[in-house]
Design a protein around this motif. Structure first.
Motif, mmCIF file in Angstrom:
data_model
loop_
_atom_site.group_PDB
_atom_site.id
_atom_site.type_symbol
_atom_site.label_atom_id
_atom_site.label_comp_id
_atom_site.label_asym_id
_atom_site.label_seq_id
_atom_site.Cartn_x
_atom_site.Cartn_y
_atom_site.Cartn_z
ATOM 1 N N ALA A 10 -6.596 8.625 6.916
ATOM 2 C CA ALA A 10 -5.832 9.451 7.849
ATOM 3 C C ALA A 10 -5.400 8.697 9.105
ATOM 4 O O ALA A 10 -4.290 8.896 9.604
ATOM 5 N N ASN A 37 -2.583 6.356 8.265
ATOM 6 C CA ASN A 37 -1.401 7.193 8.006
ATOM 7 C C ASN A 37 -0.757 7.651 9.309
ATOM 8 O O ASN A 37 0.475 7.627 9.459
ATOM 9 N N PRO A 63 -6.737 16.276 1.647
ATOM 10 C CA PRO A 63 -6.392 16.195 3.073
ATOM 11 C C PRO A 63 -6.740 17.452 3.851
ATOM 12 O O PRO A 63 -6.844 17.407 5.076
ATOM 13 N N ASN A 99 -2.100 14.439 9.728
ATOM 14 C CA ASN A 99 -2.163 13.707 8.461
ATOM 15 C C ASN A 99 -1.193 14.305 7.443
ATOM 16 O O ASN A 99 -0.497 13.580 6.732
#
Length: 366
Positions: free
Chosen positions: A88, A91, A113, A131
């Motif tokens: 995360a 990202n 997620p 995320n």
């Protein structure tokens, strides 16, 4: 093709193994893959030990957004064709700069997620939203199970054309390389997982208690926020003589413990495609899992392993009991069946080939 894999760098488990195994295989195949971690830590250390070209950005904190300019410059100056993030935090960083870089951006989704930040209050909800937004922005998503792929498409509303399923893989050893098993008195079960709610170790403890079989011994290898609570539950259930908590164990330490293990068990509420079960399989240990992720791909029938209902103590106890009741010969046959099957379907080479096919398609479309 020049590829940069990016990770926060602080992982110590399945995510670390996935990244390092993949980049090791790429190195063995002569591919131009490199690693960048946002901070120094276990991932960079493990990668260097494998001879992988490794860079550390040097972020000053978990969310050091001041390092975004440095990250943008590093990617553009490096002339990477693909930037591939894992986790995360990586990202999030790429989502904030993706319009400023020339490379195509891919993400591997290793876990659900919606559960990654569960139990972390307001901050957890914020990070979950960030995320999910990053996942929608990326050019390409690799989901490590079909269930995750469908979740991303149907719930997170990621463009289905961007989503590709890729199963985790490991480096398998020949059976002659696997240490011989020790003779032992008890039926020994191992659980290798972070001690977090999502891993369901409380279910495992209660299931073993329900069996009321003093011949069973349970070894829990992992650290996490629930470790002390699990120790307290063990005392509450009057199971202290049956349960050993090892904390985090290295692969080398686990290989020593595997010599006297009869069954590897995961009782998680959610999983992707658990490498720890593949690693147990490599060590010729029968495996048992709750019905999570794409576990039926890993355990396609009862001759390959055991599957229990997710979150169901009675089902977990019943299936463990079935394993305990099998003879050593029957358990060895199950372990051998699973290893032959897993070697054919879940090698790191298969994983790399699948990823490269997607990379090639992305490059053609640039």
């Amino acid at each position: 093709m020049k590829v940069l894999h990016v990770n926060a760098g602080l992982e110590n488990g399945g995510g670390l193994s996935h990244i390092v195994n993949l980049l090791t295989e790429a190195k063995n195949e002569g591919e131009n893959f490199e690693l960048l971690t946002l901070a120094e830590g276990p991932v960079a250390q493990a990668a260097r030990a494998k001879g992988i070209t490794t860079h550390v950005l040097g972020a000053n904190s978990r969310y050091d957004l001041a390092s975004l300019r440095k990250l943008t410059k590093f990617i553009n100056d490096g002339n990477y064709d693909i930037v591939h993030t894992h986790g995360a935090r990586a990202n999030l960083f790429l989502s904030l700069i993706h319009k400023k870089i020339k490379a195509t951006w891919c993400i591997t989704v290793h876990s659900d997620p919606y559960l990654d930040f569960e139990g972390r209050g307001i901050l957890g909800k914020i990070f979950t939203k960030l995320n999910l937004r990053a996942l929608r922005k990326a050019d390409c998503i690799f989901a490590v199970t079909n269930r995750f792929a469908q979740l991303l498409i149907n719930k997170a509303q990621v463009d289905k054309n961007k989503v590709h399923v890729i199963y985790n893989g490991i480096f398998f050893h020949s059976n002659s390389e696997i240490p011989a098993k020790y003779e032992h008195t008890y039926f020994n079960i191992i659980n290798v997982a972070r001690t977090e709610k999502v891993k369901g170790q409380e279910l495992l403890l209660k299931a073993v208690k329900k069996l009321d079989d003093q011949h069973i011994r349970l070894y829990i290898a992992g650290n996490g926020s629930q470790l002390e609570a699990l120790k307290a539950l063990t005392r509450q259930l009057d199971m202290a003589p049956q349960v050993t908590f090892h904390g985090f164990m290295t692969h080398h330490q686990l290989s020593g413990l595997y010599k006297r293990i009869d069954l590897a068990v995961l009782t998680s509420y959610s999983e992707s495609f658990p490498l720890v079960l593949l690693e147990a399989t490599d060590n010729l240990i029968p495996i048992l899992s709750t019905d999570v992720g794409d576990i039926h791909k890993m355990i396609p029938g009862p001759e390959y392993g055991f599957i229990a209902k997710t979150g169901d103590i009675d089902s977990i106890a019943k299936v463990i009991g079935e394993a305990v009741d099998k003879s050593n010969k029957e358990l060895r046959q199950i372990a051998n069946n699973e290893k032959r099957y897993a070697e054919e379907h879940f090698s790191v080479r298969n994983q790399l080939e699948t990823i490269q096919k997607v990379y090639d398609t992305l490059s053609e479309n640039v």
